[in-house]
Scaffold this active site. Sequence first.
Site, PDB file in Angstrom:
ATOM      1  N   CYS A 188      -3.292  -7.103  -1.660  1.00  0.00           N
ATOM      2  CA  CYS A 188      -4.319  -5.836  -1.558  1.00  0.00           C
ATOM      3  C   CYS A 188      -3.700  -4.998  -0.784  1.00  0.00           C
ATOM      4  CB  CYS A 188      -5.327  -6.631  -0.555  1.00  0.00           C
ATOM      5  SG  CYS A 188      -5.074  -7.347   0.880  1.00  0.00           S
ATOM      6  N   ASN A 231      -3.577 -14.667  -4.530  1.00  0.00           N
ATOM      7  CA  ASN A 231      -2.294 -14.166  -4.337  1.00  0.00           C
ATOM      8  C   ASN A 231      -1.504 -14.414  -3.219  1.00  0.00           C
ATOM      9  OD1 ASN A 231      -4.258 -12.845  -2.718  1.00  0.00           O
ATOM     10  ND2 ASN A 231      -3.087 -10.879  -2.479  1.00  0.00           N
ATOM     11  N   GLU A 270     -13.741  -8.976   1.984  1.00  0.00           N
ATOM     12  CA  GLU A 270     -12.210  -8.305   1.907  1.00  0.00           C
ATOM     13  C   GLU A 270     -11.872  -8.048   0.455  1.00  0.00           C
ATOM     14  OE1 GLU A 270     -11.133  -7.114   4.731  1.00  0.00           O
ATOM     15  OE2 GLU A 270     -11.964  -8.390   6.273  1.00  0.00           O
TER      16      GLU A 270
HETATM   17  P1  NAD Z   1     -11.172 -12.522  -7.841  1.00  0.00           P
HETATM   18  O1  NAD Z   1     -12.322 -11.731  -7.404  1.00  0.00           O
HETATM   19  O2  NAD Z   1     -11.229 -12.733  -9.423  1.00  0.00           O
HETATM   20  O3  NAD Z   1     -11.288 -14.050  -7.448  1.00  0.00           O
HETATM   21  C1  NAD Z   1     -11.666 -14.423  -6.108  1.00  0.00           C
HETATM   22  C2  NAD Z   1     -12.318 -15.988  -6.022  1.00  0.00           C
HETATM   23  O4  NAD Z   1     -13.733 -15.549  -6.137  1.00  0.00           O
HETATM   24  C3  NAD Z   1     -11.944 -16.930  -6.806  1.00  0.00           C
HETATM   25  O5  NAD Z   1     -11.743 -18.016  -5.857  1.00  0.00           O
HETATM   26  C4  NAD Z   1     -12.704 -16.988  -7.784  1.00  0.00           C
HETATM   27  O6  NAD Z   1     -12.859 -18.218  -8.407  1.00  0.00           O
HETATM   28  C5  NAD Z   1     -14.105 -16.549  -7.037  1.00  0.00           C
HETATM   29  N1  NAD Z   1     -15.195 -16.313  -7.945  1.00  0.00           N
HETATM   30  C6  NAD Z   1     -15.168 -15.718  -9.176  1.00  0.00           C
HETATM   31  N2  NAD Z   1     -16.357 -15.420  -9.513  1.00  0.00           N
HETATM   32  C7  NAD Z   1     -17.302 -15.622  -8.576  1.00  0.00           C
HETATM   33  C8  NAD Z   1     -18.702 -15.373  -8.214  1.00  0.00           C
HETATM   34  N3  NAD Z   1     -19.478 -14.903  -9.092  1.00  0.00           N
HETATM   35  N4  NAD Z   1     -19.067 -15.557  -6.949  1.00  0.00           N
HETATM   36  C9  NAD Z   1     -18.256 -16.093  -6.002  1.00  0.00           C
HETATM   37  N5  NAD Z   1     -16.693 -16.247  -6.319  1.00  0.00           N
HETATM   38  C10 NAD Z   1     -16.283 -16.079  -7.260  1.00  0.00           C
HETATM   39  O7  NAD Z   1      -9.715 -12.026  -7.275  1.00  0.00           O
HETATM   40  P2  NAD Z   1      -8.388 -12.699  -7.716  1.00  0.00           P
HETATM   41  O8  NAD Z   1      -7.969 -12.219  -8.917  1.00  0.00           O
HETATM   42  O9  NAD Z   1      -8.494 -14.217  -7.108  1.00  0.00           O
HETATM   43  O10 NAD Z   1      -7.577 -11.886  -6.421  1.00  0.00           O
HETATM   44  C11 NAD Z   1      -7.269 -10.635  -6.663  1.00  0.00           C
HETATM   45  C12 NAD Z   1      -8.029  -9.391  -5.807  1.00  0.00           C
HETATM   46  O11 NAD Z   1      -8.125 -10.041  -4.515  1.00  0.00           O
HETATM   47  C13 NAD Z   1      -7.365  -8.236  -5.635  1.00  0.00           C
HETATM   48  O12 NAD Z   1      -8.416  -7.442  -6.173  1.00  0.00           O
HETATM   49  C14 NAD Z   1      -7.065  -8.016  -4.279  1.00  0.00           C
HETATM   50  O13 NAD Z   1      -6.815  -7.013  -4.111  1.00  0.00           O
HETATM   51  C15 NAD Z   1      -8.025  -8.749  -3.708  1.00  0.00           C
HETATM   52  N6  NAD Z   1      -7.596  -9.222  -2.106  1.00  0.00           N
HETATM   53  C16 NAD Z   1      -8.030  -8.517  -1.120  1.00  0.00           C
HETATM   54  C17 NAD Z   1      -7.692  -8.948   0.087  1.00  0.00           C
HETATM   55  C18 NAD Z   1      -8.254  -8.147   1.220  1.00  0.00           C
HETATM   56  O14 NAD Z   1      -7.945  -8.827   2.349  1.00  0.00           O
HETATM   57  N7  NAD Z   1      -8.989  -6.868   1.296  1.00  0.00           N
HETATM   58  C19 NAD Z   1      -6.390  -9.645   0.288  1.00  0.00           C
HETATM   59  C20 NAD Z   1      -5.811 -10.349  -0.908  1.00  0.00           C
HETATM   60  C21 NAD Z   1      -6.713 -10.042  -2.100  1.00  0.00           C
END
Ligand code: NAD
Length: 475
Positions: A283, A153, A249
């Site tokens: 987020c 994002n 996070e």
């Molecule tokens: P996601 O969890 O689908 O993916 C995040 C990352 O994890 C990607 O790089 C993905 O390739 C990797 N990944 C996938 N499977 C994995 C596994 N089994 N082990 C380790 N890594 C793996 O999230 P997204 O769809 O890219 O992002 C959106 C989400 O991120 C939303 O829920 C949003 O709220 C959250 N977010 C949180 C914050 C925060 O600071 N709290 C900030 C931004 C986004």
Amino acid sequence: MGILRKEKMRTVNSSTAGDRHFEVFNPYTNEVIGTCPKASLDDIAGAFRTAKNYKASLSRAERSQILRKTADILVSRRQEIAELITAESGLCLKDSTYEVGRAYDVFHLASSIVLKDDGEIFSCDITPHGKKRRIYTQRDPLLNAISAITPFNHPLNQVAHKVAPSIATNNRMVLKPSEKTPLTALVLADVLYEAGLPREMFQVVTGDPREIADALLTDPNIDLITFTGGVSVGKYISAHMGYRRAVLELGGNDPLIVMEDADIEEAATLAVAGSYKNSGQRCTAVKRMIVVESVADKFVELLLEKTKKIKYGDPMDPEMDMGTVIDEALAKYCEDKVNDAVAHGAKLLYGNIRKGALYSPTVVDHVPFDCDLVRIETFGPVSPVIRVKNIDEAIRVSNSTAYGLSSGVCTNRLDYVTRFVKELEVGTVNVREVPGYRIEMSPFGGIKDSGLGYKEGVIEAMKCFTNVKTYSLPW
Ligand code: NAD
């Protein structure tokens, strides 16, 4: 963008990743805009081995200079980098340009913070059985590498928040960016190298998480995992990572709470900014509007009026306020959840129109507090209004989900403010501001399903990326 980017990983051993690749799409045009290597397990192991074996010895002045230079290069290439973010994420140019500015802040602030030694001194002769000694503290980099995993994002700023504190503390990091938006992270690596960062201190691997995710969590050369992403992956990580430190996070479901004494014009302006900026994919986006009944009609009227002014469409058009969401699947998810809320009694007032990954700003009123649209994080430009009777119900509804990231409260009453600060189960309470308000060095992170471990923000991350060593001397 025109030219297809055929990328390589940014690792030290360049003989990586054979000829297996994956494609990166522009969510608005559906064109392939680049390809990235699919790393093998050997590639991942090699990157962490290189990182672990490298002894980083940059002085504070050298680290500061690299961070400062990185900030300056980012700003000098602002337009080009913003266009790349827009091309791979569908975020409109206004959002992506703003993001480059935020990344500038991260590196710029880190370049100052690194100059300050935060060591402490404890005199030991302060009790009757004390000794004439002093205990000193220092922060050392981790012995092994940091594994960083980022979401789609904010393709630039999420990476900046991990790599800047890593450089500031002389650590070595291997990053895997989201497979949906890897191109910006690769460009950032080039900027860092141009600014003088040794390649061993920051490598970027790309690939299919189904093949390489476990290696990014369990490689023996990893001391710490810093992850930003969704709740389900975060929980998978905590269950599989073994004996190492982690910063998780995760998702948010942040409320904007509007009380009867609020400035309703201001509240509606905050609601719109919090709901649609970054196509609602933050987020800390406003994902629920919890409004006291006596002012709800007025609030909804202004919310509608301001929502209708949001221009959305081609993300590359500098006039647009909003581009697409990341892909058609997410747009469809938003549409389905709004339809489900309507089936449970909510009233659709505007939007819920979808074309591919383009999803309109959408206003839904009278949303039941426990339907999926507002119970589970909806990562898109939807403004769901939940009507409540009073502050007790507002707090109860706010705390009723599994998330606990941030919040915004619209009121001038001190008794309300003190109750919100005390009783909301969140990491942040912003009074008369959007939940997403922060500066890049202040502590940031959630509780409950929204986060585990240390907070982010440059200063907190620098603490977490180091081991405190104490030493004592006779004095
Ligand atoms: P996601 O969890 O689908 O993916 C995040 C990352 O994890 C990607 O790089 C993905 O390739 C990797 N990944 C996938 N499977 C994995 C596994 N089994 N082990 C380790 N890594 C793996 O999230 P997204 O769809 O890219 O992002 C959106 C989400 O991120 C939303 O829920 C949003 O709220 C959250 N977010 C949180 C914050 C925060 O600071 N709290 C900030 C931004 C986004």
